[in-house]
Design a protein around this motif. Structure first.
Motif, PDB file in Angstrom:
ATOM      1  N   VAL A  19      27.082  -0.932 -47.216  1.00  0.00           N
ATOM      2  CA  VAL A  19      28.253  -0.453 -46.789  1.00  0.00           C
ATOM      3  C   VAL A  19      29.023  -0.364 -47.981  1.00  0.00           C
ATOM      4  CG1 VAL A  19      28.218  -1.192 -44.353  1.00  0.00           C
ATOM      5  CG2 VAL A  19      29.504  -2.342 -46.096  1.00  0.00           C
ATOM      6  N   PRO A  20      29.953   0.770 -48.094  1.00  0.00           N
ATOM      7  CA  PRO A  20      30.816   0.864 -49.268  1.00  0.00           C
ATOM      8  C   PRO A  20      31.661  -0.579 -49.330  1.00  0.00           C
ATOM      9  CG  PRO A  20      31.073   2.617 -48.003  1.00  0.00           C
ATOM     10  CD  PRO A  20      30.213   1.885 -47.272  1.00  0.00           C
ATOM     11  N   ALA A  21      31.916  -0.930 -50.599  1.00  0.00           N
ATOM     12  CA  ALA A  21      32.710  -2.203 -50.863  1.00  0.00           C
ATOM     13  C   ALA A  21      33.878  -1.911 -50.527  1.00  0.00           C
ATOM     14  CB  ALA A  21      32.193  -2.782 -52.186  1.00  0.00           C
ATOM     15  N   ASP A  22      34.669  -1.742 -49.261  1.00  0.00           N
ATOM     16  CA  ASP A  22      35.981  -1.534 -48.834  1.00  0.00           C
ATOM     17  C   ASP A  22      35.930  -2.458 -47.591  1.00  0.00           C
ATOM     18  OD1 ASP A  22      37.793   0.087 -46.854  1.00  0.00           O
ATOM     19  OD2 ASP A  22      38.183   0.934 -48.950  1.00  0.00           O
ATOM     20  N   GLY A  23      37.397  -2.975 -47.679  1.00  0.00           N
ATOM     21  CA  GLY A  23      37.787  -3.839 -46.588  1.00  0.00           C
ATOM     22  C   GLY A  23      37.537  -3.001 -45.101  1.00  0.00           C
ATOM     23  N   ASP A  49      32.222 -18.492 -35.425  1.00  0.00           N
ATOM     24  CA  ASP A  49      32.044 -18.797 -36.674  1.00  0.00           C
ATOM     25  C   ASP A  49      31.403 -18.331 -37.706  1.00  0.00           C
ATOM     26  OD1 ASP A  49      33.501 -21.089 -35.657  1.00  0.00           O
ATOM     27  OD2 ASP A  49      31.975 -22.530 -35.304  1.00  0.00           O
ATOM     28  N   LEU A  50      30.085 -17.890 -37.357  1.00  0.00           N
ATOM     29  CA  LEU A  50      29.297 -16.939 -38.231  1.00  0.00           C
ATOM     30  C   LEU A  50      29.922 -15.555 -38.507  1.00  0.00           C
ATOM     31  CD1 LEU A  50      26.587 -17.114 -39.722  1.00  0.00           C
ATOM     32  CD2 LEU A  50      25.571 -15.882 -37.618  1.00  0.00           C
ATOM     33  N   ARG A  51      30.632 -14.881 -37.440  1.00  0.00           N
ATOM     34  CA  ARG A  51      31.300 -13.729 -38.146  1.00  0.00           C
ATOM     35  C   ARG A  51      32.384 -14.040 -39.117  1.00  0.00           C
ATOM     36  NH1 ARG A  51      32.625  -9.552 -34.112  1.00  0.00           N
ATOM     37  NH2 ARG A  51      34.878 -10.256 -34.401  1.00  0.00           N
ATOM     38  N   ILE A  52      33.235 -14.924 -38.615  1.00  0.00           N
ATOM     39  CA  ILE A  52      34.245 -15.468 -39.860  1.00  0.00           C
ATOM     40  C   ILE A  52      33.873 -15.898 -41.192  1.00  0.00           C
ATOM     41  CG2 ILE A  52      36.097 -17.360 -40.306  1.00  0.00           C
ATOM     42  CD1 ILE A  52      36.347 -17.317 -37.326  1.00  0.00           C
ATOM     43  N   ALA A  53      32.578 -16.575 -41.388  1.00  0.00           N
ATOM     44  CA  ALA A  53      32.062 -16.920 -42.561  1.00  0.00           C
ATOM     45  C   ALA A  53      31.513 -15.520 -43.290  1.00  0.00           C
ATOM     46  CB  ALA A  53      30.848 -17.881 -42.227  1.00  0.00           C
ATOM     47  N   VAL A  54      30.797 -14.648 -42.737  1.00  0.00           N
ATOM     48  CA  VAL A  54      30.422 -13.551 -43.231  1.00  0.00           C
ATOM     49  C   VAL A  54      31.505 -12.775 -43.808  1.00  0.00           C
ATOM     50  CG1 VAL A  54      29.318 -11.399 -42.682  1.00  0.00           C
ATOM     51  CG2 VAL A  54      28.123 -13.418 -42.283  1.00  0.00           C
ATOM     52  N   ASP A  55      32.640 -12.721 -42.783  1.00  0.00           N
ATOM     53  CA  ASP A  55      33.503 -11.768 -43.417  1.00  0.00           C
ATOM     54  C   ASP A  55      34.571 -12.608 -44.569  1.00  0.00           C
ATOM     55  OD1 ASP A  55      35.853  -9.892 -42.392  1.00  0.00           O
ATOM     56  OD2 ASP A  55      37.185 -11.605 -42.459  1.00  0.00           O
ATOM     57  N   GLU A  56      34.684 -13.980 -44.614  1.00  0.00           N
ATOM     58  CA  GLU A  56      35.376 -14.599 -45.699  1.00  0.00           C
ATOM     59  C   GLU A  56      34.424 -14.350 -46.972  1.00  0.00           C
ATOM     60  OE1 GLU A  56      36.120 -18.471 -44.587  1.00  0.00           O
ATOM     61  OE2 GLU A  56      37.975 -17.935 -43.307  1.00  0.00           O
ATOM     62  N   ALA A  57      33.034 -14.588 -46.979  1.00  0.00           N
ATOM     63  CA  ALA A  57      32.351 -14.160 -48.077  1.00  0.00           C
ATOM     64  C   ALA A  57      32.257 -12.705 -48.417  1.00  0.00           C
ATOM     65  CB  ALA A  57      30.868 -14.540 -47.746  1.00  0.00           C
ATOM     66  N   CYS A  58      32.341 -11.723 -47.741  1.00  0.00           N
ATOM     67  CA  CYS A  58      32.599 -10.402 -48.244  1.00  0.00           C
ATOM     68  C   CYS A  58      33.740 -10.306 -48.526  1.00  0.00           C
ATOM     69  CB  CYS A  58      32.378  -9.366 -46.996  1.00  0.00           C
ATOM     70  SG  CYS A  58      30.702  -9.479 -46.255  1.00  0.00           S
ATOM     71  N   ALA A  59      34.973 -10.764 -47.913  1.00  0.00           N
ATOM     72  CA  ALA A  59      36.190 -10.541 -48.595  1.00  0.00           C
ATOM     73  C   ALA A  59      36.496 -11.071 -50.059  1.00  0.00           C
ATOM     74  CB  ALA A  59      37.277 -11.108 -47.664  1.00  0.00           C
ATOM     75  N   MET A  60      35.694 -12.170 -50.274  1.00  0.00           N
ATOM     76  CA  MET A  60      35.684 -12.854 -51.955  1.00  0.00           C
ATOM     77  C   MET A  60      34.817 -11.809 -52.671  1.00  0.00           C
ATOM     78  SD  MET A  60      35.378 -17.014 -51.177  1.00  0.00           S
ATOM     79  CE  MET A  60      33.737 -16.985 -51.244  1.00  0.00           C
ATOM     80  N   LEU A  61      33.848 -11.181 -52.076  1.00  0.00           N
ATOM     81  CA  LEU A  61      33.316 -10.421 -52.841  1.00  0.00           C
ATOM     82  C   LEU A  61      34.002  -9.091 -53.364  1.00  0.00           C
ATOM     83  CD1 LEU A  61      29.550 -11.057 -51.764  1.00  0.00           C
ATOM     84  CD2 LEU A  61      30.418 -11.620 -54.036  1.00  0.00           C
ATOM     85  N   LEU A  62      34.667  -8.427 -52.310  1.00  0.00           N
ATOM     86  CA  LEU A  62      35.277  -7.376 -52.548  1.00  0.00           C
ATOM     87  C   LEU A  62      36.234  -7.430 -53.652  1.00  0.00           C
ATOM     88  CD1 LEU A  62      35.802  -6.149 -48.905  1.00  0.00           C
ATOM     89  CD2 LEU A  62      34.066  -5.463 -50.598  1.00  0.00           C
ATOM     90  N   ALA A  63      36.947  -8.674 -53.818  1.00  0.00           N
ATOM     91  CA  ALA A  63      38.042  -8.854 -54.751  1.00  0.00           C
ATOM     92  C   ALA A  63      37.346  -8.602 -56.113  1.00  0.00           C
ATOM     93  CB  ALA A  63      38.610 -10.424 -54.725  1.00  0.00           C
ATOM     94  N   ILE A  64      36.374  -8.862 -56.384  1.00  0.00           N
ATOM     95  CA  ILE A  64      35.822  -8.746 -57.723  1.00  0.00           C
ATOM     96  C   ILE A  64      34.814  -7.629 -57.989  1.00  0.00           C
ATOM     97  CG2 ILE A  64      36.378 -11.122 -58.306  1.00  0.00           C
ATOM     98  CD1 ILE A  64      33.246 -11.844 -57.562  1.00  0.00           C
ATOM     99  N   GLU A  85      22.830 -13.145 -46.527  1.00  0.00           N
ATOM    100  CA  GLU A  85      23.098 -13.072 -47.894  1.00  0.00           C
ATOM    101  C   GLU A  85      23.726 -11.832 -48.337  1.00  0.00           C
ATOM    102  OE1 GLU A  85      19.334 -13.131 -49.879  1.00  0.00           O
ATOM    103  OE2 GLU A  85      18.490 -14.955 -49.025  1.00  0.00           O
ATOM    104  N   VAL A  86      24.905 -11.985 -48.792  1.00  0.00           N
ATOM    105  CA  VAL A  86      25.585 -10.827 -49.303  1.00  0.00           C
ATOM    106  C   VAL A  86      25.905 -10.593 -50.868  1.00  0.00           C
ATOM    107  CG1 VAL A  86      27.016 -10.673 -46.892  1.00  0.00           C
ATOM    108  CG2 VAL A  86      27.785 -12.174 -48.983  1.00  0.00           C
ATOM    109  N   SER A  87      25.862  -9.510 -51.299  1.00  0.00           N
ATOM    110  CA  SER A  87      25.976  -9.319 -52.879  1.00  0.00           C
ATOM    111  C   SER A  87      26.503  -7.927 -52.910  1.00  0.00           C
ATOM    112  CB  SER A  87      24.564  -9.242 -53.350  1.00  0.00           C
ATOM    113  OG  SER A  87      23.801  -8.432 -52.801  1.00  0.00           O
ATOM    114  N   VAL A  88      26.969  -7.930 -54.234  1.00  0.00           N
ATOM    115  CA  VAL A  88      28.039  -6.566 -54.511  1.00  0.00           C
ATOM    116  C   VAL A  88      27.920  -6.658 -56.214  1.00  0.00           C
ATOM    117  CG1 VAL A  88      30.157  -7.754 -54.471  1.00  0.00           C
ATOM    118  CG2 VAL A  88      29.770  -5.383 -54.144  1.00  0.00           C
ATOM    119  N   PRO A  89      27.824  -5.661 -56.750  1.00  0.00           N
ATOM    120  CA  PRO A  89      27.806  -5.570 -58.426  1.00  0.00           C
ATOM    121  C   PRO A  89      29.595  -5.965 -58.717  1.00  0.00           C
ATOM    122  CG  PRO A  89      27.163  -3.615 -57.815  1.00  0.00           C
ATOM    123  CD  PRO A  89      27.381  -4.451 -56.394  1.00  0.00           C
TER     124      PRO A  89
END
Length: 106
Positions: A19-23, A49-64, A85-89
């Motif tokens: 998906v686009p790296a957008d909240g 709990d899993l939904r929250i963990a994925v959301d928080e991991a993605c939010a941290m990645l979106l910031a950078i 596993e989540v990743s973003v440039p």
């Protein structure tokens, strides 16, 4: 563009979601996470709990994330586990994961 593909392997199913790296797209990832966890018959509190963990991991990645980047999420589904596993440039170079406190420390 949102892309969802399942690629079965010999031992598990792997689902890639890009998906686009957008909240605004985090809801898509939360929904996919919940659906796959439900498929494994996780309890409702485990799914949340899993939904929250994925959301928080993605939010941290979106910031950078770099401008116009795509957030890639890989879900590996086995009979008794869901690996995400989540990743973003990123605008910074590769980083070590945050350290965890040792037992007995907060």
């Amino acid at each position: 563009m949102t892309q969802l593909t399942g690629q079965p392997t010999t031992d598990d199913d792997v689902v890639h979601l890009t998906v686009p790296a957008d909240g605004g797209y985090l809801a898509v990832l939360r929904t996919a996470t919940a659906g796959l966890a439900a498929r494994l018959q996780f309890a409702l509190d485990e799914i949340e709990d899993l939904r929250i963990a994925v959301d928080e991991a993605c939010a941290m990645l979106l910031a950078i994330a770099t401008r116009n980047a795509e957030l890639e999420c890989r879900f590996a589904v086995t009979e008794d586990a869901l690996t995400v596993e989540v990743s973003v440039p990123t605008v910074r170079g590769p980083r070590s994961p945050p350290s965890r406190p040792s037992p007995g420390r907060c």
